[in-house]
Design an enzyme around this catalytic site. Sequence first.
Site, PDB file in Angstrom:
ATOM      1  CB  CYS A 297      -3.821   0.069  11.376  1.00  0.00           C
ATOM      2  SG  CYS A 297      -4.530   1.621  11.921  1.00  0.00           S
TER       3      CYS A 297
ATOM      4  CE  LYS B  37      -7.463   6.669   7.095  1.00  0.00           C
ATOM      5  NZ  LYS B  37      -7.536   5.790   8.255  1.00  0.00           N
TER       6      LYS B  37
ATOM      7  NE  ARG C 226      -0.014   5.783   8.871  1.00  0.00           N
ATOM      8  CZ  ARG C 226       0.031   5.698   7.564  1.00  0.00           C
ATOM      9  NH1 ARG C 226       1.189   5.492   6.958  1.00  0.00           N
ATOM     10  NH2 ARG C 226      -1.072   5.783   6.851  1.00  0.00           N
TER      11      ARG C 226
ATOM     12  NE  ARG D 151      -2.552   2.901   7.456  1.00  0.00           N
ATOM     13  CZ  ARG D 151      -1.966   2.030   8.265  1.00  0.00           C
ATOM     14  NH1 ARG D 151      -1.744   0.799   7.840  1.00  0.00           N
ATOM     15  NH2 ARG D 151      -1.577   2.390   9.472  1.00  0.00           N
TER      16      ARG D 151
ATOM     17  CE  LYS E 172      -7.406  10.291   8.913  1.00  0.00           C
ATOM     18  NZ  LYS E 172      -7.338   9.014   9.522  1.00  0.00           N
TER      19      LYS E 172
END
Length: 330
Positions: free
Chosen positions: A129, A202, A212, A224, A255
């Site tokens: 990403c 995640k 980000r 996402r 996470k």
Amino acid sequence: MSNYDLLPGFPTNRARRLRRTEHLREMFREIRLHTTDFIYPLFIVEGSDIKKEISSMPGQYQMSIDNLARECESLLELGVGSVLLFGIPAEKDEVGSGAYAEDGIIQKAVREIKSRAPEMVVITDVCLCEYTSHGHCGVIENGDVVNDKTLELLVKEAVSHAQAGADMVAPSDMMDGRVGAIRSALDGAGLVNTPIMAYSAKYSSAFYGPFREAAESAPQFGDRRAYQMDFGNSDEAMREIALDIKEGADVVMVKPALSYLDVIRRVKTEFNIPIAAYNVSGEFSMVKAAAQKGWLDGERVMMEILMSIKRAGADTMITYFAKEAAALLK
Ligand code: PBG
């Protein structure tokens, strides 16, 4: 009869007896934090003499490679012996070429750290990403991230990080089958001793907001949710963990950490494998913002949060608090 039936009642039993003084409390404290519990994330940019504060993450910086040796020395002095690297390339493209380039930002950063501070455990985030022009974690076809084609790129990225000298690779993309693909590629390249820390559970989380900005990796369209997990699910997290263990993960990760302490505890109870928890950017920034306003005692809340993650069952924590917490623990 349970063990608890053996407990005498009040007034024979007075739980406060062992809470009376600081020393007594310390003697019977069940969980202790140590500077070696922490992994510190670093955001690396091209250029020189750059140390630019991330506005939404006070005290965290994007830094250029020439600043890494000093940063690592100060971490080692504090007793923090591992870092997780995120790279921000000068140029992005459709297929994230910077992620697996021989002279990519991470490859250069790893070589720098391993030559200047060789004892530092260097973990690299394996994802696309930060390197793709569209900001998604894989190859896009018809508006969707295609799983199997993305695997080929992730494998190249992981192998090139390990060849540059990374001590561990941490795939965070959430593609299916990536742990197995990376394991067999590492083995094929003779890198049998490079462990994989898999971002197994995640979640698709709004707590990644500040990251980000830090990693310049916000998706340019959509979100996402078609690859990261839905936050209503914890049975699914156990399946993800089981699959990653089968595929060869050495460490599994949950996470974010704070809204997912139950998930960490479930992994601890249901599996026997090292667990990492990622105390993510939003969890850090919330505390900083409230402390700046004088609404919370930032230091005390930080220690309480880190302790809670360890108490839930995490063996290691990735946290932007690493330096501050280590300084208090020293
Ligand atoms: C890359 C990646 C992200 C984080 C770690 N690796 C962002 C994301 O998935 O959008 C988030 C870390 C943080 O918020 O501190 N895929």
